[in-house]
Structure formats: structure tokens, C-alpha cells
Design a protein around this motif. Structure first.
Motif, PDB file in Angstrom:
ATOM      1  N   ARG A  86       0.972  -1.238   0.134  1.00 54.18           N
ATOM      2  CA  ARG A  86       0.039  -0.131   0.108  1.00 54.18           C
ATOM      3  C   ARG A  86       0.852   1.361   0.144  1.00 54.18           C
ATOM      4  NH1 ARG A  86      -4.637  -0.167   4.216  1.00 54.18           N
ATOM      5  NH2 ARG A  86      -3.181   1.339   5.681  1.00 54.18           N
ATOM      6  N   ILE A  87       0.523   2.140  -0.930  1.00 58.97           N
ATOM      7  CA  ILE A  87       1.386   3.424  -0.974  1.00 58.97           C
ATOM      8  C   ILE A  87       0.720   4.660  -0.701  1.00 58.97           C
ATOM      9  CG2 ILE A  87       2.803   2.146  -2.810  1.00 58.97           C
ATOM     10  CD1 ILE A  87       1.480   3.857  -5.077  1.00 58.97           C
ATOM     11  N   ALA A  88      -0.550   4.623  -0.461  1.00 59.45           N
ATOM     12  CA  ALA A  88      -1.446   5.677  -0.305  1.00 59.45           C
ATOM     13  C   ALA A  88      -2.726   5.451   0.700  1.00 59.45           C
ATOM     14  CB  ALA A  88      -1.652   6.572  -1.458  1.00 59.45           C
ATOM     15  N   ASP A  89      -2.949   6.141   1.294  1.00 59.49           N
ATOM     16  CA  ASP A  89      -4.315   6.081   2.188  1.00 59.49           C
ATOM     17  C   ASP A  89      -4.718   7.610   2.749  1.00 59.49           C
ATOM     18  OD1 ASP A  89      -6.441   5.436   4.014  1.00 59.49           O
ATOM     19  OD2 ASP A  89      -4.774   4.573   5.475  1.00 59.49           O
ATOM     20  N   GLY A  90      -5.668   7.978   2.236  1.00 59.68           N
ATOM     21  CA  GLY A  90      -6.389   9.042   2.598  1.00 59.68           C
ATOM     22  C   GLY A  90      -7.982   9.362   2.380  1.00 59.68           C
ATOM     23  N   ALA A  91      -8.565  10.453   2.484  1.00 59.41           N
ATOM     24  CA  ALA A  91      -9.617  10.805   2.729  1.00 59.41           C
ATOM     25  C   ALA A  91     -10.076  10.861   0.967  1.00 59.41           C
ATOM     26  CB  ALA A  91     -10.140  12.047   3.036  1.00 59.41           C
ATOM     27  N   PRO A  92     -11.300  10.389   0.594  1.00 56.10           N
ATOM     28  CA  PRO A  92     -11.615  10.196  -0.945  1.00 56.10           C
ATOM     29  C   PRO A  92     -12.189  11.556  -1.284  1.00 56.10           C
ATOM     30  CG  PRO A  92     -13.582   9.444   0.548  1.00 56.10           C
ATOM     31  CD  PRO A  92     -12.266   9.781   1.539  1.00 56.10           C
ATOM     32  N   ALA A  93     -11.954  11.756  -2.780  1.00 58.53           N
ATOM     33  CA  ALA A  93     -12.276  13.048  -3.236  1.00 58.53           C
ATOM     34  C   ALA A  93     -14.048  13.108  -3.124  1.00 58.53           C
ATOM     35  CB  ALA A  93     -11.888  12.796  -4.704  1.00 58.53           C
ATOM     36  N   ARG A  94     -14.508  14.277  -2.668  1.00 61.33           N
ATOM     37  CA  ARG A  94     -15.658  14.124  -2.428  1.00 61.33           C
ATOM     38  C   ARG A  94     -16.443  14.926  -3.415  1.00 61.33           C
ATOM     39  NH1 ARG A  94     -17.121  12.613   2.494  1.00 61.33           N
ATOM     40  NH2 ARG A  94     -15.350  12.204   3.890  1.00 61.33           N
ATOM     41  N   GLY A  95     -15.924  15.298  -4.758  1.00 64.27           N
ATOM     42  CA  GLY A  95     -16.463  15.876  -5.829  1.00 64.27           C
ATOM     43  C   GLY A  95     -17.806  15.188  -6.378  1.00 64.27           C
ATOM     44  N   LEU A  96     -18.866  16.127  -6.399  1.00 64.77           N
ATOM     45  CA  LEU A  96     -20.129  15.444  -6.795  1.00 64.77           C
ATOM     46  C   LEU A  96     -20.165  14.716  -8.374  1.00 64.77           C
ATOM     47  CD1 LEU A  96     -23.104  15.021  -6.288  1.00 64.77           C
ATOM     48  CD2 LEU A  96     -23.495  17.352  -7.147  1.00 64.77           C
ATOM     49  N   PRO A  97     -19.441  15.255  -9.198  1.00 70.20           N
ATOM     50  CA  PRO A  97     -19.762  14.406 -10.416  1.00 70.20           C
ATOM     51  C   PRO A  97     -18.959  13.107 -10.296  1.00 70.20           C
ATOM     52  CG  PRO A  97     -18.811  16.649 -10.886  1.00 70.20           C
ATOM     53  CD  PRO A  97     -18.772  16.527  -9.299  1.00 70.20           C
ATOM     54  N   HIS A  98     -18.025  12.750  -9.512  1.00 68.16           N
ATOM     55  CA  HIS A  98     -17.264  11.543  -9.389  1.00 68.16           C
ATOM     56  C   HIS A  98     -18.163  10.660  -8.394  1.00 68.16           C
ATOM     57  CE1 HIS A  98     -14.491   8.227  -8.787  1.00 68.16           C
ATOM     58  NE2 HIS A  98     -14.883   8.349  -7.425  1.00 68.16           N
ATOM     59  N   ALA A  99     -18.640  11.044  -7.268  1.00 61.09           N
ATOM     60  CA  ALA A  99     -19.627  10.436  -6.771  1.00 61.09           C
ATOM     61  C   ALA A  99     -21.057   9.915  -7.489  1.00 61.09           C
ATOM     62  CB  ALA A  99     -20.052  11.043  -5.389  1.00 61.09           C
ATOM     63  N   LEU A 100     -21.509  11.109  -8.314  1.00 61.05           N
ATOM     64  CA  LEU A 100     -22.782  10.782  -8.919  1.00 61.05           C
ATOM     65  C   LEU A 100     -22.706   9.784  -9.935  1.00 61.05           C
ATOM     66  CD1 LEU A 100     -25.658  11.553  -9.626  1.00 61.05           C
ATOM     67  CD2 LEU A 100     -24.744  13.288 -11.281  1.00 61.05           C
ATOM     68  N   ALA A 101     -21.260   9.712 -10.538  1.00 58.71           N
ATOM     69  CA  ALA A 101     -21.157   8.612 -11.579  1.00 58.71           C
ATOM     70  C   ALA A 101     -21.087   7.424 -11.003  1.00 58.71           C
ATOM     71  CB  ALA A 101     -19.920   8.988 -12.397  1.00 58.71           C
ATOM     72  N   ALA A 102     -20.469   7.354 -10.058  1.00 61.53           N
ATOM     73  CA  ALA A 102     -20.347   5.922  -9.378  1.00 61.53           C
ATOM     74  C   ALA A 102     -21.612   5.322  -8.867  1.00 61.53           C
ATOM     75  CB  ALA A 102     -19.289   6.327  -8.079  1.00 61.53           C
ATOM     76  N   ALA A 103     -22.609   6.249  -8.398  1.00 59.56           N
ATOM     77  CA  ALA A 103     -23.781   5.782  -8.196  1.00 59.56           C
ATOM     78  C   ALA A 103     -24.729   5.429  -9.348  1.00 59.56           C
ATOM     79  CB  ALA A 103     -24.457   6.736  -7.082  1.00 59.56           C
ATOM     80  N   LEU A 104     -24.645   6.211 -10.353  1.00 59.21           N
ATOM     81  CA  LEU A 104     -25.454   5.975 -11.602  1.00 59.21           C
ATOM     82  C   LEU A 104     -25.064   4.971 -12.334  1.00 59.21           C
ATOM     83  CD1 LEU A 104     -27.542   7.113 -13.368  1.00 59.21           C
ATOM     84  CD2 LEU A 104     -26.030   8.958 -14.195  1.00 59.21           C
ATOM     85  N   PHE A 105     -23.744   4.953 -12.871  1.00 57.99           N
ATOM     86  CA  PHE A 105     -23.494   4.092 -13.856  1.00 57.99           C
ATOM     87  C   PHE A 105     -23.248   2.705 -13.289  1.00 57.99           C
ATOM     88  CE2 PHE A 105     -22.196   8.269 -15.741  1.00 57.99           C
ATOM     89  CZ  PHE A 105     -23.304   8.306 -16.758  1.00 57.99           C
TER      90      PHE A 105
END
Length: 368
Positions: free
Chosen positions: A185-204
Motif C-alpha cells: 500500500r502506497i497511499a491512504d487518505g480521504a476520498p475525493a468528495r466531488g459530486l461528479p465522481h460520486a454521482l457517476a459511481a452511483a449512477l453508472f
């Protein structure tokens, strides 16, 4: 529980050419892991996208996987009743009977499922059967596995059908930190909270819902990206010509298809005098209860046009009928091949004849 979210990234050590990024979401209803894996498979690019949903006890309930490899896209859906019974792409999968967890062969993230579900005491061992997805073959087999707990956050994984074994160091949430020469594991952090990314993940969705069965084939061929010539015809038969782009994806857990139709295409929309009618629109397509009829809702916010159509696949052609501007309208997919089709829009005249209003000649620009 307030939803807990984090994004993790791993590098595959034994070749140094492969990466995974996954976002983990946990709340009272359960756990979701959604990730993308980019691999070099025998010199060819392999992209895997997945979404794993578990109940609050870390028992796998739904898995969606898609891969792009050597010019082809493949997808699968697995459903688990929580008691060892599985369905693969809608069909019963008795070969997976008794499996309790999903194991994605290209991802370290799914090792967290048995680690959290089992939690054997230090010095003890637990055996499981996992539904193991192999890549790039995209086949699923039952794999007997064992987890030996060596220390508070250290486990030895063993495949009981082979001599493969590896020690994992995990964090407080059970996700691997190091996987003995395989993943780090090379990175660990808070996820991007941008709406377009979250919406696409829920929609498609990566593929059709198993509920659709064979009916999905009517439109499954169109998934992906297309570009082509646009012809908008006036009443006198003269045509305005230009280009457009069209993007299709399964959506809403694979129960519908959503598309974006843009004409002129992006990058050619500047200026007031456009070569063809202005369209930046979206369509939602879903299967009616009869299992054959597809209903269509098309919205073009540029002009405010909203069309409702319905139709079905017949003799290799899809014909959809409804109303546009108060007149009967007919839109159809014609001359369908894996890499091209012609989309025609017609309106019915007062004498009952049909007039061609628009024709789009599309060619595929993404692999299928």
C-alpha cells in the motif's frame, strides 16, 4: 453510524507495473468497496473496475466487475444470498455453493472481507471457500482458502488447492498494508468528495442487471462511445450537416441504459452559428414489464424538447414510436453492425406518410 470513507492505493511489487485505487464506504447498512485496477498483462493493458457490496457482517452480497482487455470489454455480476448460494449473471451458480466471500484475483482489497468477518484468535486458523474471479479470463471458480492469524494485525493467507501462501500485514480496518512481495500500500487518505465522481459511481453500472436476462441484448451492443455524421433535413429536403458524439452506459444497477447525445461534438460548439441543430441531451431507456418493449425518455435542455417513445428489437432493427411537437414521431436504429449503425428520426405528415427529419451515421470510437 456516520458513513466512514477512505481511499487506498496499492502497487503490485512483483512487476512494479500495476496499480489499484479503491474507495471504501462503511455505514450501518454495510460496506462498499469500489476500485480500479490498472495492470500490464503480458505486455497488454488490462483495466478492471469493480464494486463489492457487503452487509454489516462483511458477508459479500453483490459484486459488479468489468474489464477492458485486448480491445474487448467484459462484465459480470454476482449475487449472494448470504447463505452460500450464488447467481452469476442471473443464473444459478451451483459450483460456487458454500462460498462465503468474493476474491478478486487482481486486488488485495477483497482480502479484508474474510479478515473482518472471521477474526480468528491469534494462533488460530479459519478455512473458507471463496468465489475467486480470475483475470483476464473473467471466470469464477470456488477456491478453498485458509487464514492463519499470526499476530494482532498479521495473517498468513493460503490457497488450499496449491502451495501458494503469503503473509499480510493489515490495518485497523483489516485492509492489507503489505502482502509479502505481491502488493504494497502506497497511499491512504480521504476520498475525493466531488459530486461528479460520486454521482457517476452511483449512477453508472458495468453491465446489465441479471433481472433483464436475454432482453438486455436488444441494447447491450450499443454500450460505449460513438461519433459520426449528422444530417438535419428541412421540409424542402435540404440538409444541414455536421458531426456529433454519443455515449451509452448501463445505469441504475444495470436496469436501464443512459446516454448523452451531443451535436455538434465538444470542441466544436463555440460560436452562434452551429452547423446542425443544437443538442446536448440525455436519454433513459428501460425495459417494460412484458420483457420486450423498451421505453425511452429523451430530454434536450437546450431546446426544452421532451420525448417519450417505446418500441422493440425486430428483425435486427429497433423502432421506437411516440410524439414530437404534437405529431407522431418514429426513431429507429438501422444497419446495425458491431461498429456502426444509422439512427433515423421521422415525423408523420398529414397524409400519413413519414418524412425524414434527421439521420445520424455513427461509428464506434471505443472498444466493446
Amino acid at each position: 453510524m456516520t458513513p466512514k470513507m477512505r481511499t487506498l492505493m496499492w502497487r503490485r511489487d512483483w512487476d512494479g507495473n500495476s496499480m489499484e485505487q479503491a474507495t471504501v464506504r462503511r455505514d450501518d447498512s454495510g460496506i462498499e468497496i469500489a476500485g480500479t485496477v490498472l495492470l500490464a498483462e503480458k505486455g497488454a493493458p488490462l483495466r478492471v473496475e469493480y464494486r463489492v457490496q457487503c452487509d454489516a457482517g462483511w458477508i459479500t452480497r453483490r459484486v459488479e466487475v468489468s474489464q477492458d482487455f485486448e480491445g474487448a470489454t467484459q462484465s459480470l455480476t454476482l449475487l449472494h444470498d448470504g447463505a452460500g448460494n450464488w447467481r452469476l449473471n442471473g443464473a444459478a451458480a451451483p459450483a460456487l455453493s458454500g462460498c462465503t466471500d468474493i476474491d478478486l484475483g487482481v486486488s488485495p482489497s477483497t482480502n479484508a472481507l474474510p479478515v473482518n468477518r472471521l477474526r480468528p484468535a491469534i494462533g488460530e486458523m479459519a478455512e473458507i471457500r471463496a468465489a475467486w474471479v480470475r483475470f483476464p479470463e473473467m471466470i469464477v471458480t470456488a477456491a478453498p482458502q485458509a487464514y492463519d492469524r499470526l499476530a494482532e494485525r498479521r495473517y498468513r493467507y493460503r490457497n488450499l488447492d496449491s502451495d501458494f501462501k503469503a503473509v499480510m500485514e493489515v490495518d485497523e480496518d483489516g485492509f492489507p498494508i503489505g502482502y509479502e512481495g505481491i502488493w504494497t500500500r502506497i497511499a491512504d487518505g480521504a476520498p475525493a468528495r466531488g459530486l461528479p465522481h460520486a454521482l457517476a459511481a452511483a449512477l453508472f453500472s458495468p453491465g446489465p442487471s441479471p433481472e433483464l436476462g436475454e432482453s438486455a441484448k436488444a441494447f447491450d451492443w450499443v454500450i460505449g462511445g460513438w461519433r459520426g455524421e449528422v444530417f438535419d433535413y428541412a421540409e424542402d429536403g435540404t440538409a444541414r450537416t455536421g458531426e456529433g458524439e454519443w455515449w451509452f452506459s448501463w445505469a441504475l444497477e444495470g436496469r436501464a441504459i443512459q446516454d448523452i447525445w451531443i451535436a455538434p461534438p465538444r470542441g466544436e460548439r463555440e460560436g452562434g452559428d452551429l452547423p446542425v441543430r443544437d443538442r446536448y441531451s440525455t436519454t433513459l431507456r428501460w425495459l417494460d414489464g412484458d420483457g420486450e418493449t423498451w421505453r425511452i425518455l429523451w430530454l434536450n435542455p437546450v431546446t426544452g424538447v421532451l420525448n417519450r417513445l417505446s418500441g422493440r428489437l425486430t428483425d435486427g432493427r429497433i423502432v421506437l414510436e411516440g410524439e414530437e411537437y404534437g405529431r407522431p414521431a418514429r426513431w429507429s436504429f438501422n444497419d446495425i453492425t458491431p461498429d456502426s449503425f444509422v439512427w433515423r428520426g421521422e415525423s408523420q405528415q398529414e397524409d400519413g406518410s413519414w418524412r425524414l427529419d434527421a439521420e445520424f451515421r455513427l461509428r464506434r470510437i471505443t472498444p466493446r
